[in-house]
Design a protein around this motif. Sequence first.
Motif, PDB file in Angstrom:
ATOM      1  N   LEU A   1       0.841  -1.193   0.009  1.00 18.58           N
ATOM      2  CA  LEU A   1       0.069  -0.070   0.028  1.00 18.58           C
ATOM      3  C   LEU A   1       0.851   1.158   0.056  1.00 18.58           C
ATOM      4  CD1 LEU A   1      -2.830  -0.685   2.500  1.00 18.58           C
ATOM      5  CD2 LEU A   1      -3.126  -0.456  -0.184  1.00 18.58           C
ATOM      6  N   THR A   2       1.992   1.112   0.496  1.00 17.01           N
ATOM      7  CA  THR A   2       2.874   2.310   0.837  1.00 17.01           C
ATOM      8  C   THR A   2       4.333   2.066   0.124  1.00 17.01           C
ATOM      9  OG1 THR A   2       1.616   3.194   2.580  1.00 17.01           O
ATOM     10  CG2 THR A   2       3.791   3.856   2.209  1.00 17.01           C
ATOM     11  N   VAL A   3       4.850   2.985  -0.432  1.00 13.37           N
ATOM     12  CA  VAL A   3       6.312   2.690  -1.127  1.00 13.37           C
ATOM     13  C   VAL A   3       7.077   4.003  -0.590  1.00 13.37           C
ATOM     14  CG1 VAL A   3       7.760   2.181  -3.074  1.00 13.37           C
ATOM     15  CG2 VAL A   3       5.458   1.171  -2.946  1.00 13.37           C
ATOM     16  N   THR A   4       8.325   3.685  -0.270  1.00  9.82           N
ATOM     17  CA  THR A   4       9.188   4.788   0.086  1.00  9.82           C
ATOM     18  C   THR A   4      10.452   4.516  -0.577  1.00  9.82           C
ATOM     19  OG1 THR A   4       8.022   5.382   2.066  1.00  9.82           O
ATOM     20  CG2 THR A   4      10.267   6.270   1.934  1.00  9.82           C
ATOM     21  N   VAL A   5      10.930   5.676  -1.171  1.00  8.62           N
ATOM     22  CA  VAL A   5      12.342   5.563  -1.902  1.00  8.62           C
ATOM     23  C   VAL A   5      13.013   6.879  -1.532  1.00  8.62           C
ATOM     24  CG1 VAL A   5      13.529   5.734  -4.281  1.00  8.62           C
ATOM     25  CG2 VAL A   5      11.565   4.601  -4.000  1.00  8.62           C
ATOM     26  N   SER A   6      14.274   6.515  -1.016  1.00  3.96           N
ATOM     27  CA  SER A   6      14.997   7.604  -0.563  1.00  3.96           C
ATOM     28  C   SER A   6      16.667   7.216  -1.074  1.00  3.96           C
ATOM     29  CB  SER A   6      14.842   7.618   0.981  1.00  3.96           C
ATOM     30  OG  SER A   6      15.327   6.372   1.643  1.00  3.96           O
TER      31      SER A   6
END
Length: 265
Positions: free
Chosen positions: A225-230
């Motif tokens: 549901l949630t994707v974080t790229v850093s």
Amino acid sequence: MSAHDQLLVVIDPVARRIDGESVRIAKDVLCGGSEAKICLPESPEEFARALARRGSRRPVVVGDDRALLRAVSLLHRDRWLGDGALAVVPVGPSVHLAHSLGVPTGAVGAARTVLDGAVRRLDLLVDESDGVVLGGLTIPALGPAPRPGSPVLRAARSLVRTLTRPAPPPAAPRPQRLRVEADGVLLADLDQPVEAVSVQAGAAGRARVVVRRPAVSEPVRAEALTVTVSGPDFRYRADAHVTGPVRTRTWTLRPGAWGLTLPPV
């Protein structure tokens, strides 16, 4: 006449300039089958004002993918998408996104779908700055590393190489160092080179995430549901737009967040 038959038709200026004949056909079909109010904005600001003054009319966008994205973004920020439905007649230089969502090709078929189609609820990817993604996004590899030296020296070397031997093949793209998390699960970290990342608004209320690494044939796949790229500054292509550089971005899937009028199943 029902509210369903009352349309606000916003015709993007790019569509009018690029393919006036398709615009004329769409107008004739829509006006012949509904009570249609035609708006001809000349700028993004006029486009936004036209949508904001829609009242009870169903908004219809005649334009390309950028016009469709602009309309969805504006209606999302207006918190209208959850209750209403948008329709589109794809006209312009790039309409691949609209067709991939199920909108028919051709002005006649698309305009008839506006009149006779059914609303289908579609998933939406939304980032922390309220940006929206209708189809998917990709974070590609970096371009070739710049070669040292002054512009004059590089031009001279290039000329010598051209005169003495065939030009070398273009340099391969460079992988990036990115941290990728899907629902808190780590898919890649900064010590693992990443060739590309893609996030797609998939089926069953989950986004499909694919992380590709150099020299690894099988990518890492996940649904979330949630994707974080850093990580270091990176750019990404979301639908028809290139955004960045940014150092971190989180996308959240909102199942069935917006309605699009499509041919009945």
